[in-house]
Design an enzyme around this catalytic site. Structure first.
Site, PDB file in Angstrom:
ATOM      1  N   ASN A  10       0.874  -1.171   0.000  1.00  0.00           N
ATOM      2  CA  ASN A  10       0.000   0.000   0.000  1.00  0.00           C
ATOM      3  C   ASN A  10       0.913   1.223   0.000  1.00  0.00           C
ATOM      4  O   ASN A  10       1.513   1.542   1.015  1.00  0.00           O
ATOM      5  CB  ASN A  10      -0.895  -0.034   1.252  1.00  0.00           C
ATOM      6  N   LYS A  12       0.155   4.243  -0.185  1.00  0.00           N
ATOM      7  CA  LYS A  12      -0.457   5.402   0.485  1.00  0.00           C
ATOM      8  C   LYS A  12      -0.209   6.674  -0.343  1.00  0.00           C
ATOM      9  O   LYS A  12      -0.178   6.610  -1.566  1.00  0.00           O
ATOM     10  CB  LYS A  12       0.047   5.506   1.929  1.00  0.00           C
ATOM     11  N   HIS A  95      -9.391   1.214   5.058  1.00  0.00           N
ATOM     12  CA  HIS A  95      -8.093   1.398   5.717  1.00  0.00           C
ATOM     13  C   HIS A  95      -8.258   2.300   6.941  1.00  0.00           C
ATOM     14  O   HIS A  95      -9.051   3.254   6.923  1.00  0.00           O
ATOM     15  CB  HIS A  95      -7.067   1.992   4.742  1.00  0.00           C
ATOM     16  N   GLU A  97      -6.513   4.597   8.049  1.00  0.00           N
ATOM     17  CA  GLU A  97      -6.250   6.020   7.805  1.00  0.00           C
ATOM     18  C   GLU A  97      -7.478   6.705   7.202  1.00  0.00           C
ATOM     19  O   GLU A  97      -7.688   7.899   7.410  1.00  0.00           O
ATOM     20  CB  GLU A  97      -5.003   6.169   6.920  1.00  0.00           C
ATOM     21  N   GLU A 167      -5.196  -5.096  10.366  1.00  0.00           N
ATOM     22  CA  GLU A 167      -4.161  -4.103  10.632  1.00  0.00           C
ATOM     23  C   GLU A 167      -4.440  -3.436  11.978  1.00  0.00           C
ATOM     24  O   GLU A 167      -5.237  -2.485  12.041  1.00  0.00           O
ATOM     25  CB  GLU A 167      -4.143  -3.034   9.530  1.00  0.00           C
ATOM     26  N   GLY A 173       2.885   1.936  10.890  1.00  0.00           N
ATOM     27  CA  GLY A 173       3.865   3.010  10.750  1.00  0.00           C
ATOM     28  C   GLY A 173       4.566   3.365  12.051  1.00  0.00           C
ATOM     29  O   GLY A 173       5.230   4.387  12.155  1.00  0.00           O
ATOM     30  N   SER A 213       3.730  -2.428  10.221  1.00  0.00           N
ATOM     31  CA  SER A 213       5.188  -2.524  10.391  1.00  0.00           C
ATOM     32  C   SER A 213       5.752  -3.885   9.981  1.00  0.00           C
ATOM     33  O   SER A 213       6.683  -4.386  10.603  1.00  0.00           O
ATOM     34  CB  SER A 213       5.590  -2.173  11.829  1.00  0.00           C
TER      35      SER A 213
HETATM   36  P1  13P Z   1       3.228   0.101   7.637  1.00  0.00           P
HETATM   37  O1  13P Z   1       3.753  -1.154   6.992  1.00  0.00           O
HETATM   38  O2  13P Z   1       3.968   1.340   7.201  1.00  0.00           O
HETATM   39  O3  13P Z   1       3.123  -0.033   9.129  1.00  0.00           O
HETATM   40  O4  13P Z   1       1.730   0.303   7.091  1.00  0.00           O
HETATM   41  C1  13P Z   1       0.831  -0.755   7.164  1.00  0.00           C
HETATM   42  C2  13P Z   1      -0.396  -0.369   6.441  1.00  0.00           C
HETATM   43  O5  13P Z   1      -1.133   0.489   6.891  1.00  0.00           O
HETATM   44  C3  13P Z   1      -0.663  -1.007   5.147  1.00  0.00           C
HETATM   45  O6  13P Z   1      -1.925  -0.706   4.680  1.00  0.00           O
END
Ligand code: 13P
Length: 249
Positions: A10, A12, A95, A97, A167, A173, A213
């Site tokens: 992803n 982002k 997601h 976010e 997740e 992150g 992560s």
């Molecule tokens: P990270 O791998 O940066 O923690 O992000 C995970 C994520 O949100 C994938 O959609």
């Protein structure tokens, strides 16, 4: 039950157009002939350019969102029709976010899930609890609520095109990864809950990715768990050097 490992990146809100094209072409070369399932979730504005690069490869092209409605007067929205026109095959939905920064509700996520599936796309549905939910002992309850709300009206047949990405929000992150045992416990719960919502066959076949992560150093242990079938990777998916080793796990 042997399920294919499904590794997804992803991206982002990252990369320039040139970086997106370069990363996609590096991945096409590096993953050629490999048998796992691979996907990249690309920013809307680069989907067209990246689509030309991944066409004919074993990498699925995904968008990171889609509108809940058909084409029309919806300023700023991007429809499933537009995505399909560019060769997009999958949409990442729900997601954290988008849930927590943009305020998307489960009702809206459900509309998007049904829209994408009715339009023939695959869906990678993200679920997961906040740190406060986990500390209150509510991780399973949160995931169960999100699953039943987000999948309402999705048929057993359509579930063949649905992947679940667990997740935990506190692991995204942050460098904090759920331990393989903690992640497996939720994945097992999610599979059991899918069996309740549908049946054992759907539960046995559904791919459940872990996200938060994930990197080459922790991926082997996570992917060795019986109910962890892949990963949805953010930060480590932005460079071929860090993403490809996870794909090769
Ligand atoms: P990270 O791998 O940066 O923690 O992000 C995970 C994520 O949100 C994938 O959609």
């Amino acid at each position: 039950m042997a399920r294919t490992h499904y590794i997804a990146g992803n991206w982002k809100m990252n990369t320039s157009k040139a970086e997106a094209v370069k990363l996609a072409s590096d991945l096409v070369s590096a993953l050629k002939g490999k048998t796992n399932k691979f996907m990249i979730g690309v920013p809307f504005v680069y989907l067209d350019a990246v689509s030309q690069v991944v066409k004919g490869s074993n990498i699925i092209l995904a968008a990171q969102d889609c509108a809940a409605t058909a084409n029309g007067a919806h300023t700023g929205e991007v429809s499933t029709e537009m995505l399909k026109d560019l060769g997009v095959q999958c949409v990442i939905l729900g997601h954290s976010e988008r849930r927590h920064e943009i305020g998307e509700s489960d009702e809206l996520i459900n509309k998007k899930v049904r829209r994408a599936l009715n339009e023939g796309l695959e869906v990678d549905l993200c679920i997961g609890e906040l740190l406060a939910d986990r500390e209150a002992g509510n991780a399973e309850q949160v995931c169960a609520f999100q699953l039943s709300a987000d999948l309402a009206g999705v048929t057993e047949e359509q579930m063949k095109r649905v992947t679940i990405a667990y997740e935990p929000v506190w692991a995204i992150g942050t460098g904090k990864t759920a331990t393989p045992e903690d992640a497996e416990a939720i994945h097992k719960f999610v599979r059991g809950y899918i069996a309740k919502l549908y049946n054992q066959k759907v539960a046995d076949e559904v791919i459940i990715q872990y996200g938060g992560s994930m990197k080459a150093s922790n991926a082997p242990e996570l992917l060795a768990q019986p109910d962890i079938d892949g990963g949805l990777i953010g930060g480590a998916s932005l460079k071929a050097e860090t993403f490809v080793p996870i794909c090769e796990c």
